[in-house]
Scaffold this active site. Structure first.
Site, mmCIF file in Angstrom:
data_model
loop_
_atom_site.group_PDB
_atom_site.id
_atom_site.type_symbol
_atom_site.label_atom_id
_atom_site.label_comp_id
_atom_site.label_asym_id
_atom_site.label_seq_id
_atom_site.Cartn_x
_atom_site.Cartn_y
_atom_site.Cartn_z
ATOM 1 N N CYS A 54 22.655 35.941 48.873
ATOM 2 C CA CYS A 54 23.706 35.426 47.941
ATOM 3 C C CYS A 54 23.553 36.620 46.536
ATOM 4 O O CYS A 54 24.330 37.322 46.440
ATOM 5 C CB CYS A 54 23.469 34.171 47.282
ATOM 6 S SG CYS A 54 24.722 33.779 46.058
ATOM 7 N N LYS A 100 30.740 40.068 43.532
ATOM 8 C CA LYS A 100 31.528 39.845 42.385
ATOM 9 C C LYS A 100 31.380 40.766 41.149
ATOM 10 O O LYS A 100 32.440 41.143 40.568
ATOM 11 C CB LYS A 100 31.156 38.506 41.881
ATOM 12 C CG LYS A 100 31.212 37.629 42.974
ATOM 13 C CD LYS A 100 32.553 37.300 43.677
ATOM 14 C CE LYS A 100 32.298 36.423 45.121
ATOM 15 N NZ LYS A 100 31.803 36.997 46.057
ATOM 16 N N GLY A 124 36.054 39.932 54.316
ATOM 17 C CA GLY A 124 36.867 41.188 54.539
ATOM 18 C C GLY A 124 38.044 41.202 53.332
ATOM 19 O O GLY A 124 38.077 42.357 52.981
ATOM 20 N N GLU A 171 43.137 41.388 62.304
ATOM 21 C CA GLU A 171 42.660 39.789 62.623
ATOM 22 C C GLU A 171 43.505 39.291 63.723
ATOM 23 O O GLU A 171 44.557 39.659 64.293
ATOM 24 C CB GLU A 171 43.552 39.083 61.621
ATOM 25 C CG GLU A 171 43.350 37.572 61.679
ATOM 26 C CD GLU A 171 41.930 36.971 61.885
ATOM 27 O OE1 GLU A 171 41.562 36.472 62.843
ATOM 28 O OE2 GLU A 171 40.882 37.244 60.883
ATOM 29 N N ALA A 192 27.011 29.350 48.900
ATOM 30 C CA ALA A 192 25.844 29.213 48.115
ATOM 31 C C ALA A 192 25.713 27.960 47.545
ATOM 32 O O ALA A 192 24.622 27.259 47.414
ATOM 33 C CB ALA A 192 25.783 30.250 47.332
ATOM 34 N N HIS A 226 46.553 23.806 24.733
ATOM 35 C CA HIS A 226 47.778 24.796 24.991
ATOM 36 C C HIS A 226 47.465 25.958 24.110
ATOM 37 O O HIS A 226 47.122 25.768 22.900
ATOM 38 C CB HIS A 226 48.713 23.883 24.625
ATOM 39 C CG HIS A 226 50.148 24.548 24.601
ATOM 40 N ND1 HIS A 226 50.765 25.221 25.506
ATOM 41 C CD2 HIS A 226 51.024 25.502 23.391
ATOM 42 C CE1 HIS A 226 51.853 26.050 25.356
ATOM 43 N NE2 HIS A 226 51.916 25.968 24.014
#
Length: 470
Positions: free
Chosen positions: A45, A54, A189, A207, A324, A448
């Site tokens: 990870c 990320k 992917g 795919e 994870a 808001h």
């Protein structure tokens, strides 16, 4: 040469399952050691999975925004160019910082870390090959297997580490591929395809099944398909890659669909068809640890104990989604059970996230699962185009979909495709954990303007729907 040490618990693997389990074990008074074969802690990870992907997703999104969207916000930048080396260096620094934090965390909790390759010759004994013909033997009351998973290699599409690659190598291309082929339309992917598409690659996803991201709610999956196509990704569904070979620094792939074949040429081919438990060399077969013959996953009881007393397993090694946060929850539960406490994981409330843009996040049952189980249900949805904050950001694609029991109004599933979905899903997980109703969400005051208002609006709409039954 051998050295011996005695512990209450030895954990093999220092990923999100292993290091979280180690810290919880020390909190419960267990003398704990962690064995890690890599030079850095954190497992797949932190090193070659969740974290670096990320970091690249965020960086590539900023690059895309600077090139394509800043002007509409009144921001003039001039010509924007890519420094891929700098982008990858930043990704590496993020990884290095977080893995160092894990080292400090374990050290600060008095957990002994042993670097080397572990094997389990018998319950109560872990042998660690630390290199240079040196072996350390750890004697322990309990062993927790937390070694994670590895990419599945497909016959005819064997990894060569440069042209035909796994997700690991796809995080470190030395140049943006002109044409990137991806075998498999799952989360990994799609995320890596998004990264390289934003940076300039032509991306084609192949795919075998008739749709991408097959575990998603059908309506959400169709919307994701449409949005990714609009962004430039191409999909070849119901299509199988028979074989691939490298010719003159290119990858020629033979595709088969409906009895006909075609050849496509790629600069790189990412094979991302799933992952399998990483158990090589542990000795689980010799110990007689029971596994699923189909998946190779280790079978455990409700306390995460394997078929061999004193040996436990968690995370990607056992059945369930390979996530994870699932591994972390299981690590905590497993050591609590070892310590005589009531540790458990609610598998009905584990969130799943796809970090494309817009993000996709879900928890609980899909609409298709509700129909299959013949549960009466109501659906409420609300588009982000109706949310003020989404309008301000210019991120109006997607919607929130909330599914509640048709008679009790209890929330059974929430599915979000849109901006900040990964963060919004936490409220939904909590709602499922506490058995909340759609009315509970609708009567909860949300700030808001926020993206979360879309969830409140969806909850309000549940109570207006008719009841569906299969």
């Amino acid at each position: 040469m051998a050295e011996q040490a005695q512990f209450d618990l030895v954990i093999i693997g220092s990923g999100p399952g292993g290091y979280v389990a180690a810290v919880r074990a020390t909190q419960l008074g267990l003398k704990t050691a962690v064995v890690e074969k890599a030079s850095r802690l954190g497992g797949v990870c932190l090193n070659v999975g969740c974290i670096p992907s990320k970091a690249l997703l965020d960086a590539s999104e900023y690059y895309h925004l600077a090139r394509e969207r800043f002007a509409e916000y009144g921001i003039k930048t001039g010509k924007v160019s890519l420094d891929l080396k700098a982008m990858l260096s930043r990704k590496d620094k993020v990884v290095a910082d977080l893995t160092e934090n894990v080292r400090k965390l374990l050290e600060g909790n008095g957990i002994e870390v042993v670097h080397g390759t572990a094997s389990v010759p018998a319950a109560g004994t872990v042998e660690v090959d630390t290199g240079k013909k040196k072996t350390t033997t750890l004697s322990t009351q309990n062993i927790l297997l937390a070694t994670g998973s590895e990419p599945i290699e497909v016959k005819g599409l064997e990894f060569d580490g440069r042209h035909i690659v796994s997700s690991t190598e796809a995080l470190d291309f030395d140049a943006v591929p002109g044409h990137l082929g991806i075998v498999g339309g799952g989360y990994i992917g799609l995320e890596l395809g998004s990264v390289w598409n934003r940076l300039g690659s032509t991306v084609t996803v192949v795919e075998m099944l008739p749709k991408i991201a097959t575990t998603l709610d059908g309506q959400v999956g169709r919307t994701l398909d449409r949005i990714l196509k609009k962004q430039g990704l191409a999909f070849k569904l119901n299509t199988r890659v028979v074989e691939a070979r490298v010719v003159r620094n290119k990858v020629k792939a033979l595709l088969e669909s409906g009895g006909s074949t075609e050849t496509m040429t790629f600069d790189r081919l990412l094979v991302s068809v799933g992952r399998r438990p990483l158990v090589r060399g542990l000795g689980i077969e010799e110990l007689g640890i029971e596994t699923d013959p189909g998946t190779g996953q280790i079978l455990v009881d409700e306390t995460y104990r394997t078929s061999v007393d004193g040996i436990y397993a968690i995370g990607d090694l056992i059945p369930g989604p390979m996530l994870a946060h699932k591994a972390s929850a299981e690590g905590t539960a497993a050591v609590e059970c070892m310590a005589g406490r009531a540790g458990e994981v609610n598998y009905d409330t584990i969130p799943a996230v796809v970090y494309t843009w817009p993000e996709v996040a879900s928890v609980g049952l899909t609409e298709e699962q509700m129909r299959e189980r013949e549960i009466p249900y109501c659906v409420g949805s609300f588009p982000f185009s109706g949310a003020g904050r989404a309008r301000c950001m210019g991120e109006t694609d997607g919607f929130v979909k909330l599914i509640a029991h048709g008679k009790t109004d209890r929330i059974l599933g929430v599915h979000i495709i849109g901006p900040r979905a990964a963060d919004m899903i936490a409220e939904c997980v909590l709602a499922l954990e506490f058995g909340a109703s759609s009315e509970d969400i609708s009567r909860t005051i949300h700030g808001h303007p926020t993206f979360a208002e879309a969830l409140q609006e969806a909850a309000m709409n549940v109570r207006k729907c008719s009841i569906y039954t299969s």
